[in-house]
Write a protein that holds these residues in place. Structure first.
Motif, PDB file in Angstrom:
ATOM      1  N   PRO A 129       0.839  -1.209   0.000  1.00 14.86           N
ATOM      2  CA  PRO A 129       0.000   0.000   0.000  1.00 14.86           C
ATOM      3  C   PRO A 129       0.869   1.252   0.000  1.00 14.86           C
ATOM      4  CG  PRO A 129       0.076  -0.946   2.191  1.00 14.86           C
ATOM      5  CD  PRO A 129       0.855  -1.878   1.321  1.00 14.86           C
ATOM      6  N   THR A 130       1.146   1.783  -1.159  1.00 16.80           N
ATOM      7  CA  THR A 130       2.140   2.858  -1.287  1.00 16.80           C
ATOM      8  C   THR A 130       1.734   4.156  -0.605  1.00 16.80           C
ATOM      9  OG1 THR A 130       1.167   3.403  -3.451  1.00 16.80           O
ATOM     10  CG2 THR A 130       3.095   1.939  -3.431  1.00 16.80           C
ATOM     11  N   HIS A 131       0.450   4.320  -0.274  1.00 18.59           N
ATOM     12  CA  HIS A 131       0.031   5.566   0.373  1.00 18.59           C
ATOM     13  C   HIS A 131      -0.092   5.442   1.887  1.00 18.59           C
ATOM     14  CE1 HIS A 131      -1.331   6.159  -3.847  1.00 18.59           C
ATOM     15  NE2 HIS A 131      -0.918   7.381  -3.625  1.00 18.59           N
ATOM     16  N   HIS A 132       0.176   4.267   2.429  1.00 18.15           N
ATOM     17  CA  HIS A 132       0.113   4.120   3.879  1.00 18.15           C
ATOM     18  C   HIS A 132       1.315   4.824   4.506  1.00 18.15           C
ATOM     19  CE1 HIS A 132       0.282   2.182   7.847  1.00 18.15           C
ATOM     20  NE2 HIS A 132      -1.018   2.009   7.697  1.00 18.15           N
ATOM     21  N   PRO A 133       1.147   5.456   5.670  1.00 19.15           N
ATOM     22  CA  PRO A 133       2.258   6.201   6.294  1.00 19.15           C
ATOM     23  C   PRO A 133       3.508   5.349   6.517  1.00 19.15           C
ATOM     24  CG  PRO A 133       0.200   6.762   7.367  1.00 19.15           C
ATOM     25  CD  PRO A 133      -0.114   5.671   6.404  1.00 19.15           C
TER      26      PRO A 133
ATOM     27  N   PHE B  16     -16.554  -6.761  -7.892  1.00 22.74           N
ATOM     28  CA  PHE B  16     -15.159  -6.603  -8.320  1.00 22.74           C
ATOM     29  C   PHE B  16     -14.700  -5.142  -8.184  1.00 22.74           C
ATOM     30  CE2 PHE B  16     -16.245 -10.444 -10.874  1.00 22.74           C
ATOM     31  CZ  PHE B  16     -15.247 -11.267 -10.406  1.00 22.74           C
ATOM     32  N   ALA B  17     -15.521  -4.230  -8.702  1.00 23.22           N
ATOM     33  CA  ALA B  17     -15.093  -2.829  -8.783  1.00 23.22           C
ATOM     34  C   ALA B  17     -14.870  -2.209  -7.405  1.00 23.22           C
ATOM     35  CB  ALA B  17     -16.127  -2.016  -9.556  1.00 23.22           C
ATOM     36  N   VAL B  18     -15.594  -2.696  -6.393  1.00 17.30           N
ATOM     37  CA  VAL B  18     -15.431  -2.113  -5.060  1.00 17.30           C
ATOM     38  C   VAL B  18     -14.030  -2.360  -4.520  1.00 17.30           C
ATOM     39  CG1 VAL B  18     -16.162  -4.131  -3.713  1.00 17.30           C
ATOM     40  CG2 VAL B  18     -16.631  -1.834  -2.855  1.00 17.30           C
ATOM     41  N   LEU B  19     -13.330  -3.340  -5.096  1.00 18.48           N
ATOM     42  CA  LEU B  19     -11.947  -3.590  -4.680  1.00 18.48           C
ATOM     43  C   LEU B  19     -11.025  -2.429  -5.030  1.00 18.48           C
ATOM     44  CD1 LEU B  19     -11.675  -7.334  -5.782  1.00 18.48           C
ATOM     45  CD2 LEU B  19     -12.047  -6.460  -3.477  1.00 18.48           C
ATOM     46  N   LEU B  20     -11.499  -1.529  -5.897  1.00 22.33           N
ATOM     47  CA  LEU B  20     -10.700  -0.344  -6.223  1.00 22.33           C
ATOM     48  C   LEU B  20     -10.518   0.560  -5.011  1.00 22.33           C
ATOM     49  CD1 LEU B  20     -12.298   0.521  -9.687  1.00 22.33           C
ATOM     50  CD2 LEU B  20      -9.985  -0.351  -9.296  1.00 22.33           C
ATOM     51  N   LEU B  21     -11.343   0.362  -3.987  1.00 22.52           N
ATOM     52  CA  LEU B  21     -11.224   1.163  -2.773  1.00 22.52           C
ATOM     53  C   LEU B  21      -9.953   0.824  -1.992  1.00 22.52           C
ATOM     54  CD1 LEU B  21     -14.910   0.927  -1.473  1.00 22.52           C
ATOM     55  CD2 LEU B  21     -13.835   2.893  -2.585  1.00 22.52           C
ATOM     56  N   ILE B  22      -9.370  -0.330  -2.270  1.00 27.56           N
ATOM     57  CA  ILE B  22      -8.216  -0.798  -1.501  1.00 27.56           C
ATOM     58  C   ILE B  22      -6.937  -0.224  -2.108  1.00 27.56           C
ATOM     59  CG2 ILE B  22      -6.984  -2.843  -0.688  1.00 27.56           C
ATOM     60  CD1 ILE B  22      -9.631  -4.371  -1.019  1.00 27.56           C
ATOM     61  N   ASP B  23      -6.120   0.368  -1.263  1.00 27.78           N
ATOM     62  CA  ASP B  23      -4.909   1.048  -1.718  1.00 27.78           C
ATOM     63  C   ASP B  23      -3.761   0.065  -1.917  1.00 27.78           C
ATOM     64  OD1 ASP B  23      -3.070   3.004  -2.381  1.00 27.78           O
ATOM     65  OD2 ASP B  23      -2.531   3.394  -0.290  1.00 27.78           O
ATOM     66  N   ILE B  24      -4.015  -0.965  -2.711  1.00 31.58           N
ATOM     67  CA  ILE B  24      -2.978  -1.921  -3.095  1.00 31.58           C
ATOM     68  C   ILE B  24      -3.155  -2.166  -4.584  1.00 31.58           C
ATOM     69  CG2 ILE B  24      -2.052  -4.240  -2.777  1.00 31.58           C
ATOM     70  CD1 ILE B  24      -3.117  -4.168   0.077  1.00 31.58           C
TER      71      ILE B  24
ATOM     72  N   ALA C  98     -10.015  -1.935   4.915  1.00 29.29           N
ATOM     73  CA  ALA C  98     -10.832  -2.063   3.707  1.00 29.29           C
ATOM     74  C   ALA C  98     -11.827  -3.205   3.790  1.00 29.29           C
ATOM     75  CB  ALA C  98      -9.926  -2.281   2.493  1.00 29.29           C
ATOM     76  N   TRP C  99     -11.582  -4.155   4.656  1.00 25.39           N
ATOM     77  CA  TRP C  99     -12.361  -5.392   4.719  1.00 25.39           C
ATOM     78  C   TRP C  99     -13.848  -5.100   4.929  1.00 25.39           C
ATOM     79  CZ3 TRP C  99     -12.139  -8.764   9.690  1.00 25.39           C
ATOM     80  CH2 TRP C  99     -12.926  -9.906   9.535  1.00 25.39           C
ATOM     81  N   ARG C 100     -14.193  -4.493   6.040  1.00 21.80           N
ATOM     82  CA  ARG C 100     -15.603  -4.222   6.345  1.00 21.80           C
ATOM     83  C   ARG C 100     -16.184  -3.150   5.423  1.00 21.80           C
ATOM     84  NH1 ARG C 100     -17.156  -8.781   8.366  1.00 21.80           N
ATOM     85  NH2 ARG C 100     -16.061  -9.357  10.290  1.00 21.80           N
ATOM     86  N   LEU C 101     -15.374  -2.129   5.113  1.00 20.91           N
ATOM     87  CA  LEU C 101     -15.846  -1.089   4.200  1.00 20.91           C
ATOM     88  C   LEU C 101     -16.223  -1.701   2.853  1.00 20.91           C
ATOM     89  CD1 LEU C 101     -16.284   1.856   3.339  1.00 20.91           C
ATOM     90  CD2 LEU C 101     -13.846   1.949   2.759  1.00 20.91           C
ATOM     91  N   MET C 102     -15.401  -2.620   2.384  1.00 17.48           N
ATOM     92  CA  MET C 102     -15.641  -3.276   1.107  1.00 17.48           C
ATOM     93  C   MET C 102     -16.973  -4.030   1.127  1.00 17.48           C
ATOM     94  SD  MET C 102     -13.386  -6.353  -0.483  1.00 17.48           S
ATOM     95  CE  MET C 102     -13.930  -7.369   0.914  1.00 17.48           C
ATOM     96  N   LEU C 103     -17.215  -4.819   2.175  1.00 11.45           N
ATOM     97  CA  LEU C 103     -18.464  -5.565   2.261  1.00 11.45           C
ATOM     98  C   LEU C 103     -19.669  -4.629   2.375  1.00 11.45           C
ATOM     99  CD1 LEU C 103     -17.602  -8.609   4.568  1.00 11.45           C
ATOM    100  CD2 LEU C 103     -18.066  -8.609   2.121  1.00 11.45           C
ATOM    101  N   PHE C 104     -19.487  -3.544   3.119  1.00  8.43           N
ATOM    102  CA  PHE C 104     -20.579  -2.575   3.270  1.00  8.43           C
ATOM    103  C   PHE C 104     -20.953  -1.972   1.916  1.00  8.43           C
ATOM    104  CE2 PHE C 104     -21.991   1.818   3.912  1.00  8.43           C
ATOM    105  CZ  PHE C 104     -23.092   1.618   4.729  1.00  8.43           C
ATOM    106  N   VAL C 105     -19.957  -1.596   1.147  1.00  7.88           N
ATOM    107  CA  VAL C 105     -20.233  -0.990  -0.162  1.00  7.88           C
ATOM    108  C   VAL C 105     -20.840  -2.017  -1.116  1.00  7.88           C
ATOM    109  CG1 VAL C 105     -19.186   0.098  -2.177  1.00  7.88           C
ATOM    110  CG2 VAL C 105     -18.430   0.737   0.112  1.00  7.88           C
ATOM    111  N   VAL C 106     -20.308  -3.240  -1.101  1.00  3.46           N
ATOM    112  CA  VAL C 106     -20.844  -4.287  -1.985  1.00  3.46           C
ATOM    113  C   VAL C 106     -22.312  -4.527  -1.691  1.00  3.46           C
ATOM    114  CG1 VAL C 106     -20.763  -6.747  -2.507  1.00  3.46           C
ATOM    115  CG2 VAL C 106     -18.657  -5.447  -2.422  1.00  3.46           C
ATOM    116  N   TYR C 107     -22.629  -4.714  -0.423  1.00  2.94           N
ATOM    117  CA  TYR C 107     -24.024  -4.968  -0.072  1.00  2.94           C
ATOM    118  C   TYR C 107     -24.902  -3.746  -0.348  1.00  2.94           C
ATOM    119  CZ  TYR C 107     -23.558  -9.603   1.981  1.00  2.94           C
ATOM    120  OH  TYR C 107     -23.368 -10.939   2.148  1.00  2.94           O
ATOM    121  N   GLY C 108     -24.347  -2.562  -0.133  1.00  8.58           N
ATOM    122  CA  GLY C 108     -25.123  -1.363  -0.417  1.00  8.58           C
ATOM    123  C   GLY C 108     -25.515  -1.265  -1.876  1.00  8.58           C
ATOM    124  N   VAL C 109     -24.570  -1.545  -2.761  1.00  9.69           N
ATOM    125  CA  VAL C 109     -24.867  -1.459  -4.190  1.00  9.69           C
ATOM    126  C   VAL C 109     -25.777  -2.597  -4.627  1.00  9.69           C
ATOM    127  CG1 VAL C 109     -23.858  -1.433  -6.496  1.00  9.69           C
ATOM    128  CG2 VAL C 109     -22.709  -0.249  -4.630  1.00  9.69           C
TER     129      VAL C 109
END
Length: 821
Positions: free
Chosen positions: A66-70, A356-364, A629-640
């Motif tokens: 994750p290149t943007h992590h401190p 698949f696309a929600v994985l774009l939220l992950i900074d890797i 990203a784990w829970r955020l990812m599932l939240f967004v997937v289920y939301g959509v």
């Protein structure tokens, strides 16, 4: 159970009985210009098929972090001042006939070191072995501090030279680093650059082959090589591509055989498989066109695309076969099926795409590229399986014998014990039982899933088998060297020229002592510890001198004469290296938590304790990003998914009925990961999200038919029974078939593929069972607006979905939904 009766209504047996201007605008545009659509698809397939031949399989160390992590930002900021803490390979060269103080062994090591030096992509300036001039010793002599290269000047392989070498190594501090504790092996350390001299990205497959060539060459000369590092892991995974492709082919054959067993029609089976494979070709062809490569972590994406395509394709084929079996013209049957199932299929594929696309939220970057590759594949399925396949079948139709057999099966299916069993779950007693069992499973699964860990749970490379060559090499390294390859480096930033100040070294020494008390920490190294040892050596080894002198001039003098591995040239950065027993999630979390607390209590304006460098330090940052990203990812997937279902069904009750089975599967899948010892990491995170998108397919197909029949006046019992016969059989077929296909992956030599096979098989089956059992049970409580007694008589207008009246009504409803959308 009362059997359903066959309606006696007209069927469009020829095109003269069918209005070609009927249907939605999309349907008319596609089917009234079938030839043009076919030609465009053929051209696209040829072009992208040619592009797919240019696709490369490679990986990048930078893309997996994750290149943007401190933490990683700190590492990248000071990367040039750090030695041995980035992407590197370690080659342990062992002498099975004795120790390293052997002329023949040392000559072999020299030639191997020279060969490694010229490998493209090696950072030659920072490469180290016993033969590199940067490997030096420092000792106390009668004249004071002295030092030089470990290989003595004038080395000739004789007994005196070997004796001098033994003394130099003992004084170098490299025992446990470059030299094994038992003296039977030494390490060639080869740090890697991100690109070669020509600016091309490092080719890990080629590098791995070069290392294996060196292994074969030099093991023939009497030594053994043990190679570890990220590059070797990736190389072994890429070498395992052939195994992955073999299991992919087996899964394709199993899916094709199952569809043929169901249809007994060669042409329709071939077209379903062809349409799904065309989508894979489009996906693989688009990747090099967009400048992407395929890496080991996205190897399974083409199969997921194929699996999704088979699921949707089998539904289209089944609908067309049912209509043709009743005497409908093949073109009309294709259009009716398009009307009935296009919106359900489109919604399901959009849900897949979102998964698949929600994985774009992950900074890797490697996960983002996986998301892009998979989204491209799903977009291709919209054209190949929702549009191209019905058009192909409108030309070829299906075997008349197979259609007649399918019709006979449909007419007798109403009394089949399996369908009668599933029908029970629309009734209160069985619906209550299904809901209670699901709640209990959900509670138990959630309780177990709370133990799910972030990161690796096994030593070595969990992507590979425990008995793989790589993990055996890791075991050799850990057993033979006091310092493992799992290094977490704490960076201590000071003003330039002040890294050896007494106050700074005292803080480093305090942190170092505290870390050595933690479980999982094997050893440490720092400038503070080295100065302690030098002070003792300068005073005849007296342990009373194993302490810092509060004499800044003395500290500066010692620091100026030690190797630069532990501080920068400007003396503005110190590194405290923490050698860990393993890189398990608990070990990393324990060490990082302690360092962060120490930094909070001891940071000042001039001294900053920064995390993190080293292989373990980078993994810590990756684990943190994955956890966030784990829970955020599932939240967004289920939301959509909820939003898409709401647009499709226009009923919040229907959305709850469709989504709750998916939630149960997600919870149970996480519990299964705990049971299998699989952590949430870069390799497994995508599968958790994808299970939601893939699973919603089953619910959408069954629920769309159920709701359409209920809106025509059928009871839930009748509507669900119709949905079972119309789409439920294919849901079961694809769920079981794909689960059997992926469960074969457990035999793969790549453990990552084996783990994914188990998880995918579980999700395929549980999503299928959720759609067949829990969905009607929930519908009993939420969708009972038109319920009539189970044994009530049916009129011809409310017969099963395989009847002409019901089929036409569903097609009409589908056309209206398309127009409204």
């Amino acid at each position: 159970m009362r059997p359903f009766t066959q309606a006696k209504t007209a069927t469009a047996k020829s095109l003269n009985n069918f209005d070609t201007k009927s249907g939605s605008v999309i349907e008319r545009a596609l089917f009234n210009h079938r030839g043009i659509v076919m030609l465009l698809c053929v051209l696209v397939t040829l072009v992208l098929g040619w592009q797919a031949t240019r696709l490369q399989v490679n990986a990048s160390f930078e893309k997996t972090i994750p290149t943007h992590h401190p933490y990683v930002q700190n590492f990248l900021r000071y990367q040039n001042d750090l030695t041995g803490l980035g992407n590197a390979v370690r080659i342990a060269v062992a002498n099975p006939q004795g120790d390293i103080y052997d002329a023949k062994y040392l000559e072999t090591l020299r030639h191997l070191s020279d060969d490694v030096f010229v490998i493209p992509g090696v950072n030659r300036v920072k490469m180290k072995s016993l033969w590199t001039p940067t490997t030096r010793w420092v000792g106390v002599t009668e004249d004071g501090l002295d030092g030089g290269p470990v290989i003595p000047e004038g080395y000739d392989g004789g007994p005196q030279s070997l004796q001098q070498l033994r003394a130099n190594i003992a004084r170098s501090g490299e025992v446990g680093q470059l030299v094994a504790l038992d003296g039977n092996s030494s390490v060639i350390y080869m740090p890697l650059l991100a690109s070669d001299a020509q600016g091309r990205a490092l080719d890990y497959a080629t590098l791995s082959r070069q290392l294996e060539t060196l292994r074969s060459k030099y093991e023939a000369q009497g030594v053994t090589l043990h190679i570890t590092g990220f590059a070797k892991i990736v190389g072994d995974l890429i070498d395992g591509v052939r195994a992955m492709l073999l299991f992919f082919a087996v899964a394709v054959l199993i899916a094709a055989a199952a569809v043929f067993w169901y249809t007994r029609c060669v042409r329709s089976t071939a077209l379903v498989v062809l349409a799904s494979l065309v989508a894979v070709v489009w996906q693989l062809g688009m990747l090099p066109a967009l400048g992407y490569t395929l890496d080991p972590y996205s190897m399974l994406v083409p199969f997921l695309v194929f699996a999704i395509g088979m699921s949707h394709g089998a539904q289209k084929m089944n609908g067309i076969m049912q209509d043709i079996g009743r005497g409908t013209h093949k073109l009309v049957a294709a259009r009716y099926t398009f009307r009935r199932l296009f919106m359900a299929g489109l919604t399901a594929l959009l849900a897949d795409a979102v998964g698949f696309a929600v994985l774009l939220l992950i900074d890797i970057q490697v996960i983002r590229e996986l998301a892009i590759a998979a989204s491209i594949g799903v977009a291709a399925l919209i054209f190949t399986n929702l549009i191209l396949l019905p058009i192909l079948l409108s030309y070829t139709g299906v075997s008349a014998k197979a259609a007649a057999r399918n019709l006979r099966a449909q007419q007798s299916a109403g009394s089949h014990p399996l369908w009668r069993f599933f029908d029970l779950f629309t009734q209160r007693k069985w619906a209550r039982l299904a809901v209670i069992v699901s709640v209990l499973l959900g509670i138990a699964g959630f309780a177990v899933s709370t133990q799910l860990k972030i990161g690796d749970l096994d030593p070595g490379a969990p992507e590979l088998r425990a008995d793989s060559r790589y993990n055996r090499d890791v075991g050799f390294m850990n057993a033979g060297y006091g310092a493992s390859s799992d290094v977490l480096a704490v960076m201590v930033k000071t003003p330039d020229g002040e890294c050896s100040r007494y106050d700074t070294l005292n803080k480093v020494d305090q942190l170092e002592w505290e870390l050595r008390q933690l479980d999982g920490v094997e050893s440490t190294s720092s400038l503070a510890l080295l100065i302690r040892r030098v002070l003792t050596g300068l005073n005849e080894g007296n342990p009373k001198w194993y302490e810092f002198l509060h004499n800044q001039d003395m500290l500066n003098t010692i620091a100026a004469n030690v190797p630069r591995d532990l501080y920068s040239e400007s003396c503005g950065l110190l590194t405290l290296n923490v050698y860990l027993r393993d890189h398990k999630a608990d070990t990393l979390a324990r060490v990082v938590s302690h360092v962060e607390q120490f930094a909070h209590n001891n940071d000042s304006a001039d001294v900053k304790f920064l995390l993190a460098a080293g292989s373990a330090g980078i993994e810590v940052a990756t684990n943190i990003v994955v956890k966030d990203a784990w829970r955020l990812m599932l939240f967004v997937v289920y939301g959509v998914v909820v939003a898409l279902c709401l647009v499709t069904f226009r009923s919040w009750r229907a959305v709850v009925v469709a989504v709750l089975p998916l939630v149960l599967t997600s919870v149970l899948a996480e519990a299964l990961m705990v049971a299998l010892g699989i952590g949430v990491k870069v390799a497994t995170l995508p599968v958790i999200a994808l299970g939601v998108g893939i699973g919603v397919d089953y619910a959408l197909y069954i629920l769309s038919v159920t709701l359409a029949r209920m809106r025509q006046g059928a009871s839930l019992f009748e509507a669900y029974h119709d949905a079972l016969l119309f789409t439920g059989k294919v849901v079961m077929l694809t769920g079981v078939t794909l689960a059997i296909g992926v469960i074969t992956w457990v035999a793969s030599p790549i453990k990552f593929q084996a783990d994914m096979g188990l998880l995918l098989a579980f999700m395929f089956l549980w999503n299928m069972l959720g759609a067949l059992i829990l969905l009607p049970a929930l519908a009993h409580y939420l969708l009972r607006n038109n319920v009539r007694p189970a044994g009530a008589a049916s009129t011809a207008s409310t017969v099963q979905g395989t009847d002409d009246t019901a089929s036409d009504a569903l097609a009409s409803g589908g056309a209206k939904l398309l127009n409204r959308t």
